[in-house]
Scaffold this motif. Sequence first.
Motif, short mmCIF file in Angstrom:
data_model
loop_
_atom_site.label_atom_id
_atom_site.label_comp_id
_atom_site.label_asym_id
_atom_site.label_seq_id
_atom_site.Cartn_x
_atom_site.Cartn_y
_atom_site.Cartn_z
N HIS A 107 0.83 -1.20 0.00
CA HIS A 107 0.00 0.00 0.00
C HIS A 107 0.87 1.26 0.00
CE1 HIS A 107 -3.37 2.62 0.89
NE2 HIS A 107 -2.67 3.13 1.88
N VAL A 108 1.91 1.25 0.83
CA VAL A 108 2.82 2.41 0.93
C VAL A 108 3.52 2.66 -0.40
CG1 VAL A 108 5.01 3.12 1.98
CG2 VAL A 108 3.19 2.24 3.42
N VAL A 109 4.05 1.61 -1.00
CA VAL A 109 4.80 1.76 -2.25
C VAL A 109 3.86 2.09 -3.41
CG1 VAL A 109 6.24 0.55 -3.95
CG2 VAL A 109 6.73 0.34 -1.51
N LYS A 110 2.70 1.46 -3.42
CA LYS A 110 1.73 1.71 -4.49
C LYS A 110 1.39 3.20 -4.57
CE LYS A 110 -2.44 -0.31 -4.42
NZ LYS A 110 -3.46 -1.35 -4.47
N ALA A 111 1.22 3.85 -3.43
CA ALA A 111 0.93 5.28 -3.40
C ALA A 111 2.09 6.08 -4.00
CB ALA A 111 0.64 5.74 -1.96
N GLU A 112 3.31 5.69 -3.68
CA GLU A 112 4.49 6.39 -4.25
C GLU A 112 4.59 6.17 -5.75
OE1 GLU A 112 7.02 8.66 -3.28
OE2 GLU A 112 5.54 8.81 -1.70
N LEU A 113 4.33 4.95 -6.20
CA LEU A 113 4.38 4.66 -7.65
C LEU A 113 3.35 5.50 -8.39
CD1 LEU A 113 4.80 0.79 -7.52
CD2 LEU A 113 6.54 2.46 -8.20
N LYS A 114 2.18 5.64 -7.79
CA LYS A 114 1.12 6.45 -8.41
C LYS A 114 1.56 7.92 -8.50
CE LYS A 114 -3.78 7.44 -8.19
NZ LYS A 114 -5.04 7.22 -7.49
N LYS A 115 2.14 8.44 -7.40
CA LYS A 115 2.62 9.83 -7.39
C LYS A 115 3.65 10.06 -8.49
CE LYS A 115 2.76 10.78 -2.52
NZ LYS A 115 3.65 11.13 -1.42
N ARG A 116 4.44 9.05 -8.77
CA ARG A 116 5.55 9.18 -9.73
C ARG A 116 5.15 8.69 -11.13
NH1 ARG A 116 10.83 8.69 -6.19
NH2 ARG A 116 9.94 9.21 -4.18
N ASP A 117 3.86 8.51 -11.35
CA ASP A 117 3.30 8.16 -12.66
C ASP A 117 3.85 6.87 -13.26
OD1 ASP A 117 1.58 10.40 -12.74
OD2 ASP A 117 3.25 11.67 -13.40
N PHE A 118 4.05 5.85 -12.44
CA PHE A 118 4.45 4.54 -12.97
C PHE A 118 3.24 3.88 -13.60
CE2 PHE A 118 8.17 5.06 -10.46
CZ PHE A 118 9.10 4.14 -10.93
N ALA A 173 18.63 0.74 -7.55
CA ALA A 173 18.40 0.43 -6.14
C ALA A 173 18.23 1.71 -5.32
CB ALA A 173 19.55 -0.42 -5.59
N GLU A 174 19.02 2.72 -5.63
CA GLU A 174 18.93 4.00 -4.93
C GLU A 174 17.55 4.64 -5.14
OE1 GLU A 174 19.97 7.11 -2.48
OE2 GLU A 174 21.22 5.35 -2.86
N GLU A 175 17.06 4.62 -6.39
CA GLU A 175 15.74 5.21 -6.68
C GLU A 175 14.63 4.41 -5.99
OE1 GLU A 175 16.00 7.10 -11.07
OE2 GLU A 175 16.66 5.00 -10.91
N ASN A 176 14.76 3.09 -5.96
CA ASN A 176 13.76 2.26 -5.28
C ASN A 176 13.79 2.51 -3.77
OD1 ASN A 176 12.35 0.76 -7.35
ND2 ASN A 176 14.32 -0.19 -7.77
N TYR A 177 14.99 2.65 -3.22
CA TYR A 177 15.11 2.97 -1.81
C TYR A 177 14.40 4.30 -1.50
CZ TYR A 177 17.05 5.02 2.40
OH TYR A 177 17.16 5.66 3.61
N GLU A 178 14.62 5.30 -2.35
CA GLU A 178 14.00 6.61 -2.13
C GLU A 178 12.48 6.52 -2.20
OE1 GLU A 178 15.95 9.11 -5.01
OE2 GLU A 178 17.83 9.11 -3.87
N MET A 179 11.95 5.72 -3.14
CA MET A 179 10.50 5.56 -3.22
C MET A 179 9.95 4.89 -1.97
SD MET A 179 9.36 4.56 -7.08
CE MET A 179 10.68 3.43 -7.47
N PHE A 180 10.64 3.83 -1.54
CA PHE A 180 10.20 3.11 -0.34
C PHE A 180 10.27 4.03 0.88
CE2 PHE A 180 10.26 -1.67 0.82
CZ PHE A 180 9.22 -1.51 1.70
N ARG A 181 11.39 4.71 1.03
CA ARG A 181 11.58 5.64 2.15
C ARG A 181 10.52 6.72 2.16
NH1 ARG A 181 16.15 9.37 0.85
NH2 ARG A 181 14.41 10.24 -0.33
N ASP A 182 10.32 7.36 1.02
CA ASP A 182 9.34 8.44 0.93
C ASP A 182 7.94 7.95 1.24
OD1 ASP A 182 11.51 10.00 0.25
OD2 ASP A 182 10.93 10.24 -1.87
N GLY A 183 7.63 6.74 0.79
CA GLY A 183 6.32 6.16 1.08
C GLY A 183 6.13 5.92 2.57
#
Length: 187
Positions: free
Chosen positions: A19-30, A78-88
């Motif tokens: 749920h946390v990551v899905k919200a970040e992916l949506k924000k970033r237009d994935f 990996a850095e970008e994925n970490y940032e998405m996870f962290r931000d979420g």
Amino acid sequence: MKKIKESVNVKIIYHFYHHVVKAELKKRDFPKDVVRKIDEEHHKIIQRAKDIGNSRLLSSYIMGSYFIAMNRSTGKSAEENYEMFRDGLYASKLFHKVMGEANSYLDPKKMAGRLQWSKESYEYDLGYDYHECGICKLCKDEGCPQLAVYLCQMDYVLADIMHMKLVRTKTIAEGDSYCDFRYSKYK
């Protein structure tokens, strides 16, 4: 070796991170199919994963498997994925509520159990060392040991969310024989 079962606890923790990551992916237009790819890859990893039993670290283990799935599915570094996870995690009010704050983590009622694996010191409120790391083992088993260092960084995020300072000088992910955790309340 036994395989980890997709128990109710595993599913709940997975859905929480998803749920946390899905919200970040949506924000970033994935594209929406990335969410499906992460879901599918995570389930494959869990099917292969070794059983860790009734570990108090199940949440960390599932976070690790989810992060591996992200790295295989998003097409990002990996850095970008970490940032998405962290931000979420930072953006999730529910995560903040679940994690609690320093006073709940250091609650005297919970300290007896934590002090069994704690190092006494006047320099911090709680300190302990881990000599094995399920996340490092999972990353190694999945052929991506380099991802473990990003998950180690997540410990600082979790501490910050609880309004605590974490000091660590050694991690298994970086080749040390143990990970040292030293927590203090923000002053």
